[in-house]
Design an enzyme around this catalytic site. Structure first.
Site, PDB file in Angstrom:
ATOM      1  N   TRP A 150       0.803  -1.221   0.000  1.00 24.37           N
ATOM      2  CA  TRP A 150       0.000   0.000   0.000  1.00 24.37           C
ATOM      3  C   TRP A 150       0.839   1.275   0.000  1.00 24.37           C
ATOM      4  CZ3 TRP A 150       1.941   2.092   4.320  1.00 24.37           C
ATOM      5  CH2 TRP A 150       2.257   1.263   5.394  1.00 24.37           C
ATOM      6  N   ASN A 151       2.146   1.158   0.172  1.00 24.29           N
ATOM      7  CA  ASN A 151       2.856   2.420   0.450  1.00 24.29           C
ATOM      8  C   ASN A 151       3.102   3.300  -0.769  1.00 24.29           C
ATOM      9  OD1 ASN A 151       4.807   0.452  -0.210  1.00 24.29           O
ATOM     10  ND2 ASN A 151       6.411   1.691   0.701  1.00 24.29           N
ATOM     11  N   LYS A 174      -2.637  -7.594  -8.383  1.00 20.15           N
ATOM     12  CA  LYS A 174      -3.399  -7.646  -7.123  1.00 20.15           C
ATOM     13  C   LYS A 174      -2.850  -6.548  -6.225  1.00 20.15           C
ATOM     14  CE  LYS A 174      -3.894  -8.973  -3.246  1.00 20.15           C
ATOM     15  NZ  LYS A 174      -4.148  -7.956  -2.199  1.00 20.15           N
ATOM     16  N   GLY A 227       6.287  -6.421  -0.955  1.00 21.62           N
ATOM     17  CA  GLY A 227       5.519  -6.405   0.286  1.00 21.62           C
ATOM     18  C   GLY A 227       6.402  -6.809   1.442  1.00 21.62           C
ATOM     19  N   GLY A 228       5.775  -7.249   2.506  1.00 26.19           N
ATOM     20  CA  GLY A 228       6.517  -7.596   3.712  1.00 26.19           C
ATOM     21  C   GLY A 228       7.158  -8.977   3.616  1.00 26.19           C
ATOM     22  N   GLU A 249      10.507  -8.219  -3.642  1.00 24.13           N
ATOM     23  CA  GLU A 249      11.034  -6.962  -3.077  1.00 24.13           C
ATOM     24  C   GLU A 249      10.427  -6.840  -1.692  1.00 24.13           C
ATOM     25  OE1 GLU A 249      13.181  -4.940  -4.299  1.00 24.13           O
ATOM     26  OE2 GLU A 249      13.211  -5.302  -6.446  1.00 24.13           O
ATOM     27  N   LEU A 250      11.228  -7.092  -0.669  1.00 20.85           N
ATOM     28  CA  LEU A 250      10.662  -7.212   0.688  1.00 20.85           C
ATOM     29  C   LEU A 250      11.114  -6.049   1.584  1.00 20.85           C
ATOM     30  CD1 LEU A 250      11.161 -11.074   0.950  1.00 20.85           C
ATOM     31  CD2 LEU A 250       9.231  -9.819  -0.001  1.00 20.85           C
ATOM     32  N   CYS A 283      10.166   1.213   2.324  1.00 22.55           N
ATOM     33  CA  CYS A 283      11.082   0.079   2.484  1.00 22.55           C
ATOM     34  C   CYS A 283      12.519   0.557   2.573  1.00 22.55           C
ATOM     35  CB  CYS A 283      10.915  -0.886   1.323  1.00 22.55           C
ATOM     36  SG  CYS A 283      11.098  -0.092  -0.268  1.00 22.55           S
ATOM     37  N   GLU A 383      11.341  -4.634  11.166  1.00 18.58           N
ATOM     38  CA  GLU A 383      10.906  -3.475  10.382  1.00 18.58           C
ATOM     39  C   GLU A 383       9.639  -2.908  11.020  1.00 18.58           C
ATOM     40  OE1 GLU A 383       9.085  -4.161   6.520  1.00 18.58           O
ATOM     41  OE2 GLU A 383      10.389  -2.631   5.678  1.00 18.58           O
TER      42      GLU A 383
HETATM   43  P1  NAD Z   1       2.095  -7.108   2.901  1.00  9.81           P
HETATM   44  O1  NAD Z   1       3.195  -8.074   2.802  1.00  9.81           O
HETATM   45  O2  NAD Z   1       1.154  -7.199   4.034  1.00  9.81           O
HETATM   46  O3  NAD Z   1       1.195  -7.185   1.579  1.00  9.81           O
HETATM   47  C1  NAD Z   1       1.742  -7.025   0.284  1.00  9.81           C
HETATM   48  C2  NAD Z   1       0.783  -7.623  -0.723  1.00  9.81           C
HETATM   49  O4  NAD Z   1       0.786  -9.044  -0.580  1.00  9.81           O
HETATM   50  C3  NAD Z   1      -0.671  -7.195  -0.548  1.00  9.81           C
HETATM   51  O5  NAD Z   1      -1.269  -6.994  -1.798  1.00  9.81           O
HETATM   52  C4  NAD Z   1      -1.284  -8.383   0.162  1.00  9.81           C
HETATM   53  O6  NAD Z   1      -2.660  -8.481  -0.043  1.00  9.81           O
HETATM   54  C5  NAD Z   1      -0.539  -9.529  -0.512  1.00  9.81           C
HETATM   55  N1  NAD Z   1      -0.511 -10.792   0.226  1.00  9.81           N
HETATM   56  C6  NAD Z   1      -0.438 -10.977   1.566  1.00  9.81           C
HETATM   57  N2  NAD Z   1      -0.418 -12.298   1.857  1.00  9.81           N
HETATM   58  C7  NAD Z   1      -0.460 -12.957   0.676  1.00  9.81           C
HETATM   59  C8  NAD Z   1      -0.459 -14.333   0.312  1.00  9.81           C
HETATM   60  N3  NAD Z   1      -0.421 -15.310   1.223  1.00  9.81           N
HETATM   61  N4  NAD Z   1      -0.502 -14.656  -0.998  1.00  9.81           N
HETATM   62  C9  NAD Z   1      -0.528 -13.696  -1.941  1.00  9.81           C
HETATM   63  N5  NAD Z   1      -0.548 -12.360  -1.656  1.00  9.81           N
HETATM   64  C10 NAD Z   1      -0.510 -12.003  -0.363  1.00  9.81           C
HETATM   65  O7  NAD Z   1       2.795  -5.678   2.822  1.00  9.81           O
HETATM   66  P2  NAD Z   1       2.163  -4.256   3.070  1.00  9.81           P
HETATM   67  O8  NAD Z   1       1.876  -4.120   4.517  1.00  9.81           O
HETATM   68  O9  NAD Z   1       1.082  -3.998   2.079  1.00  9.81           O
HETATM   69  O10 NAD Z   1       3.403  -3.299   2.666  1.00  9.81           O
HETATM   70  C11 NAD Z   1       4.444  -2.994   3.509  1.00  9.81           C
HETATM   71  C12 NAD Z   1       5.633  -3.907   3.268  1.00  9.81           C
HETATM   72  O11 NAD Z   1       6.078  -3.811   1.919  1.00  9.81           O
HETATM   73  C13 NAD Z   1       6.846  -3.530   4.101  1.00  9.81           C
HETATM   74  O12 NAD Z   1       7.414  -4.679   4.675  1.00  9.81           O
HETATM   75  C14 NAD Z   1       7.805  -2.922   3.101  1.00  9.81           C
HETATM   76  O13 NAD Z   1       9.154  -3.000   3.451  1.00  9.81           O
HETATM   77  C15 NAD Z   1       7.489  -3.682   1.869  1.00  9.81           C
HETATM   78  N6  NAD Z   1       7.930  -2.921   0.698  1.00  9.81           N
HETATM   79  C16 NAD Z   1       9.060  -3.315   0.011  1.00  9.81           C
HETATM   80  C17 NAD Z   1       9.519  -2.568  -1.078  1.00  9.81           C
HETATM   81  C18 NAD Z   1      10.756  -2.970  -1.855  1.00  9.81           C
HETATM   82  O14 NAD Z   1      10.916  -2.496  -2.968  1.00  9.81           O
HETATM   83  N7  NAD Z   1      11.633  -3.816  -1.342  1.00  9.81           N
HETATM   84  C19 NAD Z   1       8.824  -1.428  -1.465  1.00  9.81           C
HETATM   85  C20 NAD Z   1       7.698  -1.046  -0.738  1.00  9.81           C
HETATM   86  C21 NAD Z   1       7.254  -1.807   0.329  1.00  9.81           C
END
Ligand code: NAD
Length: 489
Positions: A150-151, A174, A227-228, A249-250, A283, A383
């Site tokens: 979401w960020n 998604k 995502g995370g 990309e975590l 991130c 984090e």
């Molecule tokens: P999140 O991991 O909760 O969710 C990310 C996405 O994954 C969402 O669309 C979510 O619905 C989906 N998701 C969750 N569980 C899933 C599953 N089991 N199967 C498939 N999809 C699933 O992350 P968030 O809270 O939305 O975002 C914040 C995180 O993103 C932070 O940890 C941040 O560091 C990371 N991030 C990384 C980068 C990078 O480039 N490395 C950039 C931005 C954000």
């Protein structure tokens, strides 16, 4: 209340179940839109549409047309910067200034990868036998599932969409359930640019349901995930079951290392940029600030004072410098992390409290500085993704490197020094995918970005990434009039 449907085959499509979820503005607290909840049938329809579209020769074998469409999409993003930026702010509460800058740069990703679409060149290889001719073809991988946080929804989406489309793939996207609407507005621009139906589809819903369904679909050939760490691990595991390609990309826990010989004011500015802009919801956040002991106390005072100057307020007001926390669960997690840091013995220097602004949801948190931090504490290892800085004192260069690398993450880092040789030594020794020297926080379509260790696998940005969206096929021709005997040895 506005309604946002799924986007499949270039059409706004209601969900087959008829179910919707609300989306909340984190500044006003208003539930301003309802967004379709995709079911298994919807995900299947979207993936099949993508598979059909990318199988068309007129798409796979048309690099010049793909380039032209991507340039057109870049133009449309540019022409709609204000609209797209406002949509992002409404959902994630980041400031309008930051989002406009992001959207202007987002257009560049479509120009850049449009420029590469017709330059994916196969190879002719030498052979050991003059009767054999061997060459390689680069083919699109197939249907790419792009799963986003979401960020910075559209920016991170474009890091995947631009190279994936340039290389001839199709996508099912998604977005985060907290920030789906900007992606659906963007989808209309993809259609307007003239992309044939099925190349870009959007399914909305939760990660555990819609995301998992997408990952389980056998026609998805690659996942490009941001995502995370926890969700990333689940996605990677799901990808492995089906041997899908995966880029991840975590998260990060970057060390921003400030040596005593650094330009003091610049380093203070860079440390604040690293952790307090975007309310730390990045991130790249420089969440561990490693400061050489001789300047530690003076630095902490200047850093905390500059952090406090960040003007919090309505993210749509161009004068606002720090917006609210994007989601209620994230807001609660940050406050909980602050309490846990106190409990484990870190000393709260300043901040640490929620702030009520604007009379709405008011999800604001003061820029928070912890000192006397031990790198083993959760505060320094997990984090937080919020405006919370952990300041750690060090004595020597070796110690700074050791602390910087004492983390399971390895996304980004910063080094502040006037000593060029030291800068090179530290850059070489720190285990992170991107390091900034004497500034903080820069990414570009021209340069690869992606983490080491638990921060991920693969890169986004730069010309090499196009090869992450193709598969190389080796083709052998026999030129001899007669095929040799099967038993010749
Ligand atoms: P999140 O991991 O909760 O969710 C990310 C996405 O994954 C969402 O669309 C979510 O619905 C989906 N998701 C969750 N569980 C899933 C599953 N089991 N199967 C498939 N999809 C699933 O992350 P968030 O809270 O939305 O975002 C914040 C995180 O993103 C932070 O940890 C941040 O560091 C990371 N991030 C990384 C980068 C990078 O480039 N490395 C950039 C931005 C954000």
């Amino acid at each position: 209340m506005e309604t946002f449907n799924l986007f499949i085959d270039n059409s706004s499509t209601p969900p087959s179940s008829g179910g919707y979820f609300d989306t909340e503005n984190p500044y006003t607290g208003e539930h301003w839109a309802r967004v379709a909840n995709a079911t298994a049938d919807d995900v299947d329809r979207a993936v099949r549409a993508a598979h059909r579209a990318m199988s068309e020769r007129s798409w796979r074998a048309a690099p010049v047309q793909r380039a032209a469409l991507l340039r057109k999409l870049g133009d449309l993003v540019k022409a709609n910067v204000d609209k797209l930026a406002a949509a992002e702010v409404r959902d994630n509460g980041k400031t309008i200034g930051e989002m406009r800058t992001q959207m202007r740069n987002t257009a560049e990703w479509y120009y850049y990868y449009g420029g590469l679409a017709d330059k994916i060149e196969g190879r002719v290889l030498p052979t050991e036998n003059p009767d054999l001719f061997n060459f390689t073809l680069y083919e699109p991988i197939g249907v790419v599932a792009a799963i986003l946080p979401w960020n910075s929804p559209l920016r991170l989406l474009s890091w995947k969409v631009a190279p994936a489309l340039a290389a001839g793939n199709a996508l099912v996207v998604k977005p985060s359930r907290f920030t789906s609407t900007s992606t659906l507005i963007f989808a209309e621009l993809v259609k307007e640019a003239g992309f044939p139906p099925g190349l870009f589809n959007v399914v909305t819903g939760t990660g555990s349901e819609t995301g998992s369904l997408l990952m389980a679909h056998p026609l998805v050939a690659k996942v490009a995930f941001t995502g995370g760490e926890t969700a990333g691990q689940k996605v990677y595991e799901a990808a492995s079951k089906d041997i899908k390609h995966a880029s991840l990309e975590l998260g990060g826990k970057a060390a921003n290392i400030i040596f005593e010989d650094a330009d003091f004011d610049n380093a203070v500015r860079g440390a604040v940029t690293g952790i307090f802009t975007s309310a730390g919801q990045s991130c790249t956040a420089g969440s561990r600030i490693l400061v050489q002991r001789s300047i530690h106390d003076r630095f902490v005072e200047a850093f905390a004072a500059l952090g406090r100057k960040g003007r919090m307020g309505d993210p749509m007001d161009p004068a606002t410098e720090i917006g609210p926390i994007a989601t209620r669960p994230q807001y609660e997690w940050i406050l909980k992390s602050i309490e846990s840091a106190k409990a484990e013995g870190a000393r709260l220097h300043s901040g640490g409290k929620p702030v009520q602004i604007g009379g709405g949801a008011g999800l604001f948190i003061e820029p928070t500085v912890f000192v006397d931090v031990d790198n083993k504490m959760r505060l320094a290892q997990e984090e937080i993704f919020g405006p919370v800085a952990a300041v750690i004192a060090f004595d020597t260069e070796e110690q700074a490197i050791q602390i910087a690398n004492d983390t399971r993450f390895g996304l980004t880092g910063g080094v502040w020094t006037r000593d060029i040789a030291r800068a090179h030594r530290v850059v070489a020794a720190v285990d992170a995918g991107t390091i900034w020297v004497n500034f903080y926080r820069q990414t570009s379509q021209l340069s690869p970005y992606g983490g080491f260790k638990h921060s991920g696998i693969g890169k986004e940005g730069g010309s090499q990434v196009i090869y992450d969206y193709v598969r190389e096929k080796s083709v052998w021709f026999n030129l001899a009039p007669q095929v040799r005997s099967p038993f010749a040895g």
